[in-house]
Design a protein around this motif. Structure first.
Motif, PDB file in Angstrom:
ATOM      1  N   VAL A 104      -1.143  -6.662 -89.852  1.00  0.00           N
ATOM      2  CA  VAL A 104      -1.366  -5.237 -90.113  1.00  0.00           C
ATOM      3  C   VAL A 104      -2.280  -5.137 -91.324  1.00  0.00           C
ATOM      4  O   VAL A 104      -2.062  -5.819 -92.330  1.00  0.00           O
ATOM      5  CB  VAL A 104      -0.048  -4.486 -90.380  1.00  0.00           C
ATOM      6  N   VAL A 105      -3.288  -4.280 -91.224  1.00  0.00           N
ATOM      7  CA  VAL A 105      -4.250  -4.136 -92.316  1.00  0.00           C
ATOM      8  C   VAL A 105      -4.463  -2.653 -92.603  1.00  0.00           C
ATOM      9  O   VAL A 105      -4.653  -1.856 -91.679  1.00  0.00           O
ATOM     10  CB  VAL A 105      -5.612  -4.783 -91.966  1.00  0.00           C
ATOM     11  N   VAL A 106      -4.421  -2.283 -93.884  1.00  0.00           N
ATOM     12  CA  VAL A 106      -4.823  -0.952 -94.327  1.00  0.00           C
ATOM     13  C   VAL A 106      -5.948  -1.134 -95.340  1.00  0.00           C
ATOM     14  O   VAL A 106      -5.820  -1.929 -96.278  1.00  0.00           O
ATOM     15  CB  VAL A 106      -3.649  -0.180 -94.958  1.00  0.00           C
ATOM     16  N   VAL A 107      -7.040  -0.423 -95.129  1.00  0.00           N
ATOM     17  CA  VAL A 107      -8.216  -0.543 -96.001  1.00  0.00           C
ATOM     18  C   VAL A 107      -8.441   0.785 -96.724  1.00  0.00           C
ATOM     19  O   VAL A 107      -8.470   1.850 -96.094  1.00  0.00           O
ATOM     20  CB  VAL A 107      -9.475  -0.920 -95.197  1.00  0.00           C
ATOM     21  N   THR A 108      -8.594   0.718 -98.047  1.00  0.00           N
ATOM     22  CA  THR A 108      -8.876   1.918 -98.845  1.00  0.00           C
ATOM     23  C   THR A 108     -10.377   2.144 -98.928  1.00  0.00           C
ATOM     24  O   THR A 108     -11.177   1.384 -98.383  1.00  0.00           O
ATOM     25  CB  THR A 108      -8.327   1.775-100.269  1.00  0.00           C
ATOM     26  N   ASP A 109     -10.776   3.148 -99.701  1.00  0.00           N
ATOM     27  CA  ASP A 109     -12.183   3.353 -99.949  1.00  0.00           C
ATOM     28  C   ASP A 109     -12.690   2.308-100.935  1.00  0.00           C
ATOM     29  O   ASP A 109     -11.912   1.576-101.549  1.00  0.00           O
ATOM     30  CB  ASP A 109     -12.444   4.768-100.467  1.00  0.00           C
ATOM     31  N   VAL A 110     -13.997   2.248-101.118  1.00  0.00           N
ATOM     32  CA  VAL A 110     -14.641   1.191-101.896  1.00  0.00           C
ATOM     33  C   VAL A 110     -14.459   1.422-103.395  1.00  0.00           C
ATOM     34  O   VAL A 110     -14.577   2.548-103.883  1.00  0.00           O
ATOM     35  CB  VAL A 110     -16.147   1.129-101.558  1.00  0.00           C
ATOM     36  N   TYR A 111     -14.177   0.343-104.119  1.00  0.00           N
ATOM     37  CA  TYR A 111     -14.151   0.373-105.585  1.00  0.00           C
ATOM     38  C   TYR A 111     -15.573   0.142-106.061  1.00  0.00           C
ATOM     39  O   TYR A 111     -16.164  -0.916-105.844  1.00  0.00           O
ATOM     40  CB  TYR A 111     -13.216  -0.717-106.113  1.00  0.00           C
ATOM     41  N   ALA A 112     -16.165   1.132-106.738  1.00  0.00           N
ATOM     42  CA  ALA A 112     -17.602   1.108-107.031  1.00  0.00           C
ATOM     43  C   ALA A 112     -17.975   0.053-108.068  1.00  0.00           C
ATOM     44  O   ALA A 112     -19.050  -0.533-107.998  1.00  0.00           O
ATOM     45  CB  ALA A 112     -18.058   2.482-107.496  1.00  0.00           C
TER      46      ALA A 112
END
Length: 913
Positions: A828-836
Motif C-alpha cells: 500500500v502506498v500513499v504519496v503526498t505533494d512534493v517537498y520543494a
C-alpha cells in the motif's frame, strides 16, 4: 610510463578581443601551474593577437586568415586551397612545439588548428565565449575531447559550463575587492580623478562605442547630475564630441558638471569597474561575464543587429535579478532619467543595488580560467607524480558559476587518466577563518560544521529560519544561535559559511557580499577542517550517509578517535552521536555532497564512491556531466591514497575504468567492492543471524596498511544490526577504508558490528496497534527500491506500507517512472505533494506523477496534504504491518501523527486483522 616531457599546449584563437582575452587568461593560468610549460599561440598577422600575444611574452605562430563563407560566393571556391595552406601551417606549429593538447577559442585560426590536431591524434579542447557558438567551434566540437562554454544555453555537443576566463587585471580586481572593497574603490577613483564618495555610473558601448547609448546618456546628463550621480562615460573612438557638447551646455553649477567624466577609451578598464556602482553598456560576452564576476549591478542594451547573441549573453544574469535588459530602441533620455537615478541615489537604492549585486555574483564566474585549465589537464599525458598543491581556496559553489556544473567533462567514450592531483586551490587554514557565522546552522550538515569549528576554538555564530532540534546542542557547545535572518548578524564576522540551500537574497549573505567578506560553501569549511588530517570523503547518489557513518563507527569502536561530519545522527550501542565530532585521532570522515558539485572542494587521502547513478540533473543537466564530476572527484585523491568504488554500479565501474591508470601512476590504489566476480572485496548473500544480518566478505589481492604490511584476510564474516543487501555493500566499502587506515581486517569486521544505523535510515519510531513504524530518508528510486526490499525481509508475514513525500520538483519529474516501479514493491502506498526544498514550485509536478506510474492498479493513492496522507496510511494499516515514512523532506515529522492515529484506532477497535 609517466611522461617526463614538460607540458606543451598550443592555444588557437584571434581576430577579436572576445577570442584573444580568454586565450591569454588561460595561458596565464597554465603558466602559473606549470612554470616550465611550452605555450604557443596560433594566430594571424592581422588580428588583435598580433599585438597582444607578444606583449604577453608568448610566441605567436602565424597562419593565413581563412574566413569560412556563410553563403555561396567566390570565396567558397577559394576556400579549399586557403584552408589547406592554413592547416599545413597549423600542423607545423603543432609539430614544432610538440604540443600535447590544442586549445581553441574560435575565430579564423581555430578551424585549421582543429583539423591539424585531428590528423595527428592530438586532443582538442574548445572554449566558446558566446551564447550562440561560431562556425569554427561548431565544427571542432564534433570531435573535441572537452568543450567549455561560457553560458548554459550554448548548444554544443558535450558542453560544460565553465564561464569566461577573465583578463588578468579583472581577475586581480575580483581578489582585491574580496579583501578590501572600499580601499580598492578609493585607489581606483584617485587614479581616474573621480570622487569615491559619489554614486558612480559607468557607461560603455564597447571599444567602438555605441551611438544610441551615447545619445541617450547625453540627453539625460542633466537629470543624472542633478540627482547627485557621478558618471564615467566611455564613448568610443572619435565619438566624444556630441556628449561633451551636451554636457558643457548644461545650465548647472560647473562643479556639478565636472562630475560627468567623458573619455573615448579607457585602457585600464578594471579601474572603471572598481569605481562603478552600476554599469550601463552593451551585452558582449566579455562585458557580461566580467561585470557578473565582480558582482556589479548592470543595465544591458544588446546590440540590435547580428544574430541576437548579446541578448542571450545577458539572459542568465537578468533572470537571476542581477541586471536589467533594455532594447536599443527603447533606450532614450527619458528612460535613463526615469530609471537610473532611482538605482543610484536615495534611501532604497543601496538595498536595491545590493540585491542586484548578490544576484549578479550568484551567476558570475571568477575562476573560469582554472576550470578551463582543468579540462586541459585531463587531456595531458601522464606525468611524474607531484606533491599535493597548496593554493588559495576555490570559489564557493554558490557563487562560482553561471551554472555551477563540474569543471571537468571528459569524453563519454574515452578513458580519462588524471596523471596527477590537480594543482587547484587548497582550503583556507582553520586558523585564518577568524570569527565564523553559518547561515542555516540548524541543518544536519551545517550544525555538524558549526560544532567542529567551535571545537577547534573558533568564535562561531549561526542563524536559522526557525527553532529546531539541533539548536540547543549548538548553544551548549558555545555557538551563538539566532532564530531569524538579519543582515546585522554578520557585523564583526570574518567568514560566512553557507549551503547551496541558502539563496543570494538571504539578507546575511547579501550583506556579507556587499561588505566583501569571505564566503565559503559548507564543503569548503569542511575542507579547511580536514586539511591536516587523513581525510575520508564518501560520495554517491545514495548510500553515502550510511557508509560514512559506518566508517566513523568502526573507527570509534577500534579506538581510533576520529573526527567526522555526517549529515545525520550516528546511532551506536552506547547511544546516538551527533553528526559532527572532533577527535584527536588522525582520521576525518566526511559525507561528500555531489548534488551541486561542492564535493570537489576536498583533497582526501581516501575517497569512496558508492555509486554514480544519475541524480541532481537539475544541476548537472546530463548523465555525462554528472559522471564527469566524479572523474574530477577521484582525481583529487592525494598521492598515495585510495579510491574505493562499487563495481556493481555501472557508473562507478565506468569511473574506475576511466581513472585507474592515471591514479595508479601516482601511487593511488584502486579497490572495488560488490557482489560481482570482478570485485576486489566481494560481498556474499546476507541472512538473519544472531539477532542481526550477517554476510561473508572475501578480500582478493593484498590491500596494504600504512606501514606496508599485507592485510589480505581471505574471508571474514560481518554481522550488522540493520537488514538489507544495500547495507552489506556499504559495510564492504567501510571495511576497505578501515583496513587502509590501519585497522586489521578481522578487527574492522568486528568494529562494524557496533553500527546501529543513522538518524532517518530505517529508524524505529515506535509501534502502535500492532503496526511497526519506521522512518527512512530514501529519496531516490534506487534507494526506495533497496529500502522496500529490506523492509520485506523484516516484515515477515505482514504487509509493507509506504508513505512517500517526493523531494524536489526536478527529481520527481525526471524519475517519475523509476519511482513508480520502485513503489510497486510495497503493498500500500500513499504519496503526498512534493517537498520543494531549494526549488521554486512547479504546478505541473505533483505526487500524482508517481502514483500514476505505479504499475499495479489501486496500489498507490495521491493525498496532497501531508497530515491527511499520514492519517490515510494509518487507516490502511493492520496488525503485523510494517509502515514506512519515506523522503528527504519533513515527512519524518509525521511519525507521531501516524502512531497517535494507530493507537486511537486500536483503542476504538478500528485496527483489525
Amino acid at each position: 610510463m609517466p611522461d617526463a616531457r614538460p607540458v606543451s599546449v598550443l592555444l588557437a584563437g584571434g581576430g577579436t578581443a572576445g577570442h584573444v582575452n580568454p586565450l591569454l587568461a588561460v595561458a596565464d593560468e597554465l603558466r602559473r601551474r606549470y612554470p616550465d610549460a611550452t605555450l604557443t599561440v596560433l594566430g594571424t598577422a592581422e588580428g588583435l593577437e598580433a599585438r597582444l600575444v607578444p606583449l604577453a611574452g608568448l610566441p605567436l605562430a602565424v597562419v593565413p586568415r581563412v574566413p569560412l563563407p556563410r553563403r555561396p560566393s567566390l570565396d567558397l571556391l577559394r576556400l579549399p586551397a586557403r584552408l589547406r595552406a592554413a592547416v599545413t601551417a597549423a600542423g607545423r606549429a603543432i609539430d614544432e612545439s610538440d604540443a600535447q593538447v590544442v586549445v581553441g577559442f574560435g575565430g579564423y585560426v581555430a578551424t585549421p588548428a582543429y583539423l591539424a590536431a585531428r590528423r595527428r591524434g592530438v586532443p582538442v579542447v574548445i572554449h566558446e565565449q558566446n551564447a550562440r557558438p561560431g562556425l569554427a567551434n561548431r565544427l571542432g566540437a564534433r570531435w573535441a575531447r572537452a568543450v567549455a562554454v561560457t553560458f548554459p544555453a550554448t548548444n554544443l555537443r558535450g558542453a560544460v559550463v565553465t564561464g569566461l576566463p577573465l583578463r588578468a587585471p579583472v581577475a586581480a580586481l575580483v581578489a582585491h575587492r574580496a579583501k578590501d572593497a572600499a580601499g580598492t574603490r578609493a585607489r581606483a577613483a584617485e587614479a581616474l580623478g573621480l570622487d569615491p564618495a559619489l554614486p558612480t555610473l559607468l557607461v560603455t558601448g564597447g571599444s567602438l562605442g555605441a551611438a544610441s547609448i551615447n545619445a541617450a546618456l547625453a540627453g539625460a546628463a542633466g537629470d543624472l547630475l542633478a540627482a547627485g550621480v557621478q558618471v564615467l562615460h566611455l564613448t568610443g573612438r572619435d565619438k566624444s564630441g556630441p556628449v561633451v557638447a551636451a554636457r558643457d551646455a548644461l545650465e548647472l553649477d560647473r562643479e556639478v558638471v565636472s562630475r560627468y567624466h567623458v573619455r573615448e577609451y579607457l585602457d585600464e578598464m578594471h579601474l572603471g569597474l572598481a569605481c562603478a556602482d552600476l554599469v550601463l553598456g552593451r551585452a558582449g560576452a566579455g562585458t557580461v561575464c566580467e561585470v557578473a564576476a565582480l558582482g556589479l549591478p548592470a543595465v544591458y542594451v544588446p546590440l540590435p543587429i547580428g544574430n541576437g547573441e548579446q541578448r542571450r549573453n545577458a539572459e542568465p544574469v537578468v533572470a537571476a535579478g542581477g541586471a536589467l535588459l533594455v532594447d536599443d530602441a527603447d533606450l532614450d533620455a527619458a528612460w535613463v532619467a526615469a530609471h537610473l537615478p532611482a538605482l543610484l541615489v536615495g534611501s532604497q537604492s543601496a538595498q536595491a543595488r545590493a540585491r542586484m549585486a548578490a544576484a549578479a555574483a550568484s551567476v558570475g564566474v571568477p575562476d573560469a580560467s582554472g576550470r578551463v585549465v582543468r579540462l586541459i589537464e585531463a587531456q595531458l599525458p601522464q606525468r611524474e607524480p607531484a606533491a599535493p598543491a597548496t593554493h588559495a581556496a576555490p570559489a564557493p559553489a554558490s557563487t562560482s558559476a553561471v551554472s555551477p556544473r563540474p569543471a571537468v567533462s571528459p569524453s563519454p567514450v574515452e578513458p580519462v587518466e588524471p596523471a596527477e592531483q590537480p594543482a587547484v586551490a587548497g582550503p583556507v587554514p582553520v586558523t585564518e577563518l577568524g570569527r565564523v557565522h553559518l547561515v542555516g546552522v540548524g541543518g544536519a550538515g551545517m550544525s555538524a560544521v558549526a560544532l567542529l569549528l567551535a571545537a577547534r576554538g573558533l568564535v562561531v555564530s549561526g542563524s536559522d529560519a526557525s527553532d529546531g532540534p539541533a539548536l540547543p546542542g549548538l548553544r551548549d557547545a558555545g555557538v551563538t544561535v539566532s532564530v531569524g535572518h538579519d543582515a546585522a548578524l554578520v557585523d564583526g564576522v570574518d567568514t560566512l559559511v553557507v549551503s547551496s540551500a541558502v539563496r543570494e537574497s538571504n539578507p546575511e549573505l547579501a550583506a556579507a557580499r556587499a561588505a566583501g567578506l569571505r564566503v565559503l560553501h559548507r564543503s569548503e569549511a569542511l575542507a579547511s577542517l580536514m586539511a591536516d588530517r587523513e581525510g575520508v570523503a564518501v560520495a554517491g547518489a545514495h548510500g553515502k550517509t550510511t557508509t560514512s557513518a559506518m566508517i566513523a563507527t568502526g573507527l570509534l569502536a577500534a579506538g581510533a578517535d576520529p573526527s567526522f561530519a555526517i549529515g545525520g545522527t550516528v546511532l551506536t550501542a552506547d547511544g546516538p552521536v551527533g553528526g559532527g565530532r572532533q577527535g584527536d585521532g588522525p582520521a576525518f570522515v566526511a559525507e561528500a555532497d555531489e548534488s551541486d558539485g561542492s564535493f570537489l572542494a576536498y583533497g582526501p587521502l581516501v575517497s569512496v564512491v558508492t555509486n554514480v547513478e544519475p541524480d541532481h540533473l537539475d544541476h548537472y543537466g546530463t548523465r555525462e556531466a554528472f559522471e564527469a564530476a566524479f572523474v574530477e572527484f577521484a582525481g583529487r585523491i592525494r598521492t598515495g591514497g585510495l579510491l574505493v568504488a562499487c563495481v556493481d554500479d555501472d557508473g562507478a565501474r565506468r569511473l574506475v575504468e576511466r581513472v585507474r591508470a592515471g591514479l595508479e601512476a601516482r601511487g593511488v590504489e584502486v579497490r572495488t567492492y560488490g557482489r560481482s566476480a570482478q570485485a576486489d572485496v566481494r560481498v556474499g548473500e546476507s541472512a538473519p543471524r544472531d539477532g542481526g544480518w550477517a554476510f561473508d566478505l572475501t578480500a582478493l589481492g593484498a590491500a596494504e596498511t600504512p606501514d606496508g604490511a599485507a592485510a589480505q584476510v581471505g574471508t571474514t564474516t560481518i554481522t550488522l544490526a540493520l537488514p538489507g543487501a544495500h547495507n552489506a555493500l556499504n559495510a564492504a566499502a567501510a571495511w576497505a577504508v578501515l583496513v587502509r587506515l590501519g585497522v586489521p581486517g578481522p578487527e574492522a569486521a568486528a568494529a562494524l558490528g557496533h553500527f546501529r544505523g543513522t538518524g532517518r535510515r530505517f529508524e524505529e519510531r515506535g509501534t502502535a496497534g500492532g503496526v511497526r513504524v519506521v522512518d527512512d530518508y530514501a529519496h531516490h528510486p534506487t534507494e526506495v527500491a533497496a529500502l522496500l526490499r529490506a523492509a520485506r525481509s523484516v516484515a515477515g508475514e505482514g504487509r509493507v506500507l509506504a508513505l512517500f513525500q517526493p523531494h524536489l520538483f526536478s527529481r520527481t519529474r525526471t524519475f517519475a517512472d523509476e519511482f513508480g516501479a520502485a513503489f510497486d514493491l510495497a503493498d500500500v502506498v500513499v504519496v503526498t505533494d512534493v517537498y520543494a526544498a531549494r526549488e521554486d514550485p512547479d504546478p505541473a509536478v505533483t505526487g500524482a506523477l508517481v502514483v500514476d506510474r505505479v504499475p499495479t492498479p489501486g496500489r498507490a493513492t495521491f493525498v496532497p496534504d501531508r497530515i491527511d496522507a499520514a492519517r490515510a496510511i494509518a487507516d490502511a494499516a493492520r496488525p503485523g504491518d510494517l509502515l514506512l515514512t519515506i523522503g528527504a523532506g519533513d515527512v519524518t515529522a509525521l511519525a507521531p501523527t501516524i502512531l497517535e492515529r494507530l493507537a486511537s484506532r486500536a483503542d476504538d477497535g478500528g485496527v483489525s486483522s
